[in-house]
Design a protein around this motif. Structure first.
Motif, PDB file in Angstrom:
ATOM      1  N   ALA A 173       0.838  -1.208   0.000  1.00 12.79           N
ATOM      2  CA  ALA A 173       0.000   0.000   0.000  1.00 12.79           C
ATOM      3  C   ALA A 173       0.872   1.257   0.000  1.00 12.79           C
ATOM      4  O   ALA A 173       1.751   1.399  -0.847  1.00 12.79           O
ATOM      5  CB  ALA A 173      -0.975  -0.013   1.185  1.00 12.79           C
ATOM      6  N   ASP A 174       0.698   2.138   0.989  1.00 11.92           N
ATOM      7  CA  ASP A 174       1.403   3.420   1.007  1.00 11.92           C
ATOM      8  C   ASP A 174       2.465   3.468   2.104  1.00 11.92           C
ATOM      9  O   ASP A 174       2.703   4.509   2.713  1.00 11.92           O
ATOM     10  CB  ASP A 174       0.400   4.570   1.192  1.00 11.92           C
ATOM     11  CG  ASP A 174      -0.468   4.759  -0.050  1.00 11.92           C
ATOM     12  OD1 ASP A 174      -0.457   3.879  -0.928  1.00 11.92           O
ATOM     13  OD2 ASP A 174      -1.156   5.788  -0.138  1.00 11.92           O
ATOM     14  N   VAL A 175       3.127   2.319   2.355  1.00  7.98           N
ATOM     15  CA  VAL A 175       4.242   2.311   3.311  1.00  7.98           C
ATOM     16  C   VAL A 175       5.283   3.337   2.881  1.00  7.98           C
ATOM     17  O   VAL A 175       5.892   3.999   3.712  1.00  7.98           O
ATOM     18  CB  VAL A 175       4.842   0.882   3.426  1.00  7.98           C
ATOM     19  CG1 VAL A 175       6.247   0.924   4.000  1.00  7.98           C
ATOM     20  CG2 VAL A 175       3.930   0.013   4.290  1.00  7.98           C
ATOM     21  N   VAL A 176       5.494   3.466   1.569  1.00  8.67           N
ATOM     22  CA  VAL A 176       6.266   4.618   1.082  1.00  8.67           C
ATOM     23  C   VAL A 176       5.630   5.111  -0.215  1.00  8.67           C
ATOM     24  O   VAL A 176       5.397   4.350  -1.138  1.00  8.67           O
ATOM     25  CB  VAL A 176       7.773   4.306   0.926  1.00  8.67           C
ATOM     26  CG1 VAL A 176       8.034   3.169  -0.037  1.00  8.67           C
ATOM     27  CG2 VAL A 176       8.523   5.557   0.475  1.00  8.67           C
ATOM     28  N   ASN A 177       5.340   6.411  -0.257  1.00  6.31           N
ATOM     29  CA  ASN A 177       4.689   6.994  -1.433  1.00  6.31           C
ATOM     30  C   ASN A 177       5.689   7.491  -2.462  1.00  6.31           C
ATOM     31  O   ASN A 177       5.336   7.683  -3.615  1.00  6.31           O
ATOM     32  CB  ASN A 177       3.791   8.167  -1.018  1.00  6.31           C
ATOM     33  CG  ASN A 177       2.472   7.678  -0.466  1.00  6.31           C
ATOM     34  OD1 ASN A 177       2.457   6.714   0.303  1.00  6.31           O
ATOM     35  ND2 ASN A 177       1.394   8.301  -0.853  1.00  6.31           N
ATOM     36  N   LEU A 178       6.909   7.742  -2.033  1.00  9.31           N
ATOM     37  CA  LEU A 178       7.947   8.153  -2.984  1.00  9.31           C
ATOM     38  C   LEU A 178       8.597   6.870  -3.481  1.00  9.31           C
ATOM     39  O   LEU A 178       9.145   6.084  -2.700  1.00  9.31           O
ATOM     40  CB  LEU A 178       8.957   9.068  -2.296  1.00  9.31           C
ATOM     41  CG  LEU A 178      10.035   9.706  -3.156  1.00  9.31           C
ATOM     42  CD1 LEU A 178       9.437  10.428  -4.366  1.00  9.31           C
ATOM     43  CD2 LEU A 178      10.850  10.691  -2.335  1.00  9.31           C
ATOM     44  N   SER A 179       8.500   6.622  -4.765  1.00  2.51           N
ATOM     45  CA  SER A 179       8.891   5.322  -5.327  1.00  2.51           C
ATOM     46  C   SER A 179      10.333   4.961  -4.989  1.00  2.51           C
ATOM     47  O   SER A 179      11.236   5.793  -5.104  1.00  2.51           O
ATOM     48  CB  SER A 179       8.729   5.354  -6.842  1.00  2.51           C
ATOM     49  OG  SER A 179       9.069   4.104  -7.388  1.00  2.51           O
ATOM     50  N   PRO A 180      10.581   3.700  -4.601  1.00  2.00           N
ATOM     51  CA  PRO A 180      11.966   3.264  -4.365  1.00  2.00           C
ATOM     52  C   PRO A 180      12.783   3.225  -5.653  1.00  2.00           C
ATOM     53  O   PRO A 180      13.996   3.062  -5.588  1.00  2.00           O
ATOM     54  CB  PRO A 180      11.804   1.873  -3.749  1.00  2.00           C
ATOM     55  CG  PRO A 180      10.474   1.400  -4.185  1.00  2.00           C
ATOM     56  CD  PRO A 180       9.622   2.629  -4.338  1.00  2.00           C
ATOM     57  N   HIS A 181      12.145   3.393  -6.817  1.00  2.00           N
ATOM     58  CA  HIS A 181      12.925   3.594  -8.047  1.00  2.00           C
ATOM     59  C   HIS A 181      13.684   4.917  -7.953  1.00  2.00           C
ATOM     60  O   HIS A 181      14.653   5.134  -8.676  1.00  2.00           O
ATOM     61  CB  HIS A 181      12.008   3.668  -9.272  1.00  2.00           C
ATOM     62  CG  HIS A 181      11.210   2.426  -9.532  1.00  2.00           C
ATOM     63  ND1 HIS A 181      10.072   2.123  -8.843  1.00  2.00           N
ATOM     64  CD2 HIS A 181      11.397   1.417 -10.419  1.00  2.00           C
ATOM     65  CE1 HIS A 181       9.569   0.978  -9.310  1.00  2.00           C
ATOM     66  NE2 HIS A 181      10.369   0.528 -10.260  1.00  2.00           N
TER      67      HIS A 181
ATOM     68  N   GLY B 243       4.205  -1.437  -4.175  1.00  2.00           N
ATOM     69  CA  GLY B 243       3.626  -0.231  -3.587  1.00  2.00           C
ATOM     70  C   GLY B 243       2.620   0.398  -4.537  1.00  2.00           C
ATOM     71  O   GLY B 243       2.797   0.355  -5.756  1.00  2.00           O
ATOM     72  N   THR B 244       1.582   0.983  -3.964  1.00  2.00           N
ATOM     73  CA  THR B 244       0.501   1.575  -4.762  1.00  2.00           C
ATOM     74  C   THR B 244       1.001   2.684  -5.685  1.00  2.00           C
ATOM     75  O   THR B 244       0.543   2.803  -6.814  1.00  2.00           O
ATOM     76  CB  THR B 244      -0.573   2.188  -3.833  1.00  2.00           C
ATOM     77  OG1 THR B 244      -1.034   1.180  -2.949  1.00  2.00           O
ATOM     78  CG2 THR B 244      -1.733   2.768  -4.625  1.00  2.00           C
ATOM     79  N   HIS B 245       1.931   3.506  -5.157  1.00  3.43           N
ATOM     80  CA  HIS B 245       2.290   4.716  -5.889  1.00  3.43           C
ATOM     81  C   HIS B 245       3.669   4.647  -6.525  1.00  3.43           C
ATOM     82  O   HIS B 245       4.207   5.665  -6.952  1.00  3.43           O
ATOM     83  CB  HIS B 245       2.184   5.923  -4.953  1.00  3.43           C
ATOM     84  CG  HIS B 245       0.797   6.083  -4.399  1.00  3.43           C
ATOM     85  ND1 HIS B 245      -0.275   6.375  -5.205  1.00  3.43           N
ATOM     86  CD2 HIS B 245       0.298   5.939  -3.150  1.00  3.43           C
ATOM     87  CE1 HIS B 245      -1.385   6.426  -4.469  1.00  3.43           C
ATOM     88  NE2 HIS B 245      -1.057   6.163  -3.217  1.00  3.43           N
ATOM     89  N   TRP B 246       4.243   3.438  -6.555  1.00  5.19           N
ATOM     90  CA  TRP B 246       5.570   3.292  -7.158  1.00  5.19           C
ATOM     91  C   TRP B 246       5.448   3.299  -8.667  1.00  5.19           C
ATOM     92  O   TRP B 246       4.392   3.076  -9.243  1.00  5.19           O
ATOM     93  CB  TRP B 246       6.210   1.984  -6.693  1.00  5.19           C
ATOM     94  CG  TRP B 246       6.377   1.879  -5.206  1.00  5.19           C
ATOM     95  CD1 TRP B 246       6.026   2.802  -4.257  1.00  5.19           C
ATOM     96  CD2 TRP B 246       6.900   0.748  -4.486  1.00  5.19           C
ATOM     97  NE1 TRP B 246       6.328   2.314  -3.008  1.00  5.19           N
ATOM     98  CE2 TRP B 246       6.857   1.066  -3.111  1.00  5.19           C
ATOM     99  CE3 TRP B 246       7.417  -0.493  -4.885  1.00  5.19           C
ATOM    100  CZ2 TRP B 246       7.310   0.180  -2.131  1.00  5.19           C
ATOM    101  CZ3 TRP B 246       7.867  -1.382  -3.916  1.00  5.19           C
ATOM    102  CH2 TRP B 246       7.815  -1.041  -2.549  1.00  5.19           C
TER     103      TRP B 246
END
Ligand SMILES: [Zn+2]
Length: 323
Positions: free
Chosen positions: A253-261, A299-302
């Motif tokens: 989900a949104d554990v982190v919103n800034l992509s780990p890419h 992640g949702t936002h990755w």
């Protein structure tokens, strides 16, 4: 098995390592590939006998502003964006709904933006992506919700009438989230522009629907689908751990919103998190578990592909995208 096409992008600038607060180069895998594959509406993974789908609901570039990462200066964020091959004046985010094909049904994890204008134009493409992936919306019997932010639940309801989009599915969500968003006075708390009116809309819809099943703790929700608590981004947020055939896939989900890419430092406190300190603690715990248990994590936002693995790298982490 995963079908993996990997591209390594080694950060060349010494300054970049400093920006990430780590002591040696980190390897991003998949950043270049991610940019090329953004137009693909879905990805498919196999976890034992469970099929896991990443379905694009939408995408948005959010203009970069001071304070977006509370404890990191804007210049450092720009360095990270450039190092990952992106323009440094905006952060690219995706809206991705996950789906599972189990033996007897299709399960959605969250429901996307529903095309709500607050998330920008051109979103709400979930059904198109489902069609492209061969996921039949009529086969959806269960929808697992990670948390009650609009970009995860507005896909459950019609934008004009609030009518249910999936009236025949059971909607399974964390009781702590429902409690928080329906408690007296919550609608007067300022949680930023994208959460304006959210509590009222939850109270008028999800909170009254008969096909909603709230749960406490970390139960097994379906065979091979377990809950892992992850509070911080939202007070009662959970993640979903899929396990089958000796493999594990965490839908985070949104554990982190800034992509780990783009960057993997769990200490970066994002303003989008309701409790940034708690979100950072949760993030570190989840990243460490991902390393220790060799999880594939999404992640949702990755950026797409929005799933991969974490490895320890110096004092930080390296992310390798898969798919
Ligand atoms: Zn979200």
């Amino acid at each position: 098995m995963f079908e993996i096409s990997r591209r390594d992008l080694i950060l060349g600038a010494t300054g970049a390592y400093a920006a990430f607060g780590i002591d040696r180069p980190i390897t991003f895998v998949g950043a270049a590939g991610a940019q090329q594959s953004d137009t693909q509406p879905f990805r498919k993974y196999k976890v034992g006998d469970i099929e896991v789908f990443s379905l694009i609901d939408g995408m948005r570039d959010v203009p970069l502003r001071e304070g977006m990462v509370r404890n990191v200066g804007i210049e450092q964020v720009k360095v990270a964006l450039r190092a990952a091959g992106f323009p440094d004046n905006q952060t690219p985010i995706r809206f991705i709904v996950m789906a599972l094909k189990l033996r007897d049904q299709v399960v959605l994890i969250d429901s996307g933006t529903g095309g709500h204008p607050i998330y920008g134009q051109g979103n709400g493409r979930l059904f198109e992506s489902m069609a492209a992936a061969g996921v039949d919306p009529k086969a959806i019997k269960t929808i697992l919700i990670s948390h009650l932010h609009g970009d995860h639940i507005y896909g459950l309801m019609n934008n004009e009438t609030n009518a249910q989009v999936f009236p025949d599915a059971e909607i399974v969500l964390p009781a702590a989230e429902l409690r928080w968003w329906t408690r007296p006075g919550v609608e007067s708390i300022d949680l930023g522009p994208t959460r304006k009116g959210l509590a009222q809309r939850i109270q008028a819809t999800v909170a009254t629907w008969k096909n909603v099943r709230p749960f406490e703790g970390e139960p097994e929700l379906l065979p091979g689908v377990n809950v892992v608590q992850a509070p911080g981004h939202s007070p009662g947020m959970v993640t979903h751990l899929i396990a089958s055939g000796g493999r594990q896939f965490l839908i985070s989900a949104d554990v982190v919103n800034l992509s780990p890419h783009i960057q993997t430092n769990p200490e970066w406190q994002l303003a989008i998190d309701q409790d940034p300190q708690m979100a950072a603690e949760t993030r570190k715990k989840i990243f460490d578990r991902a390393v220790a248990d060799k999880l594939t994590i999404s992640g949702t936002h990755w950026l797409m592909p929005n799933a991969g693995t974490f490895a320890k790298d110096g004092s930080g982490y390296a992310f390798a995208a898969e798919g």
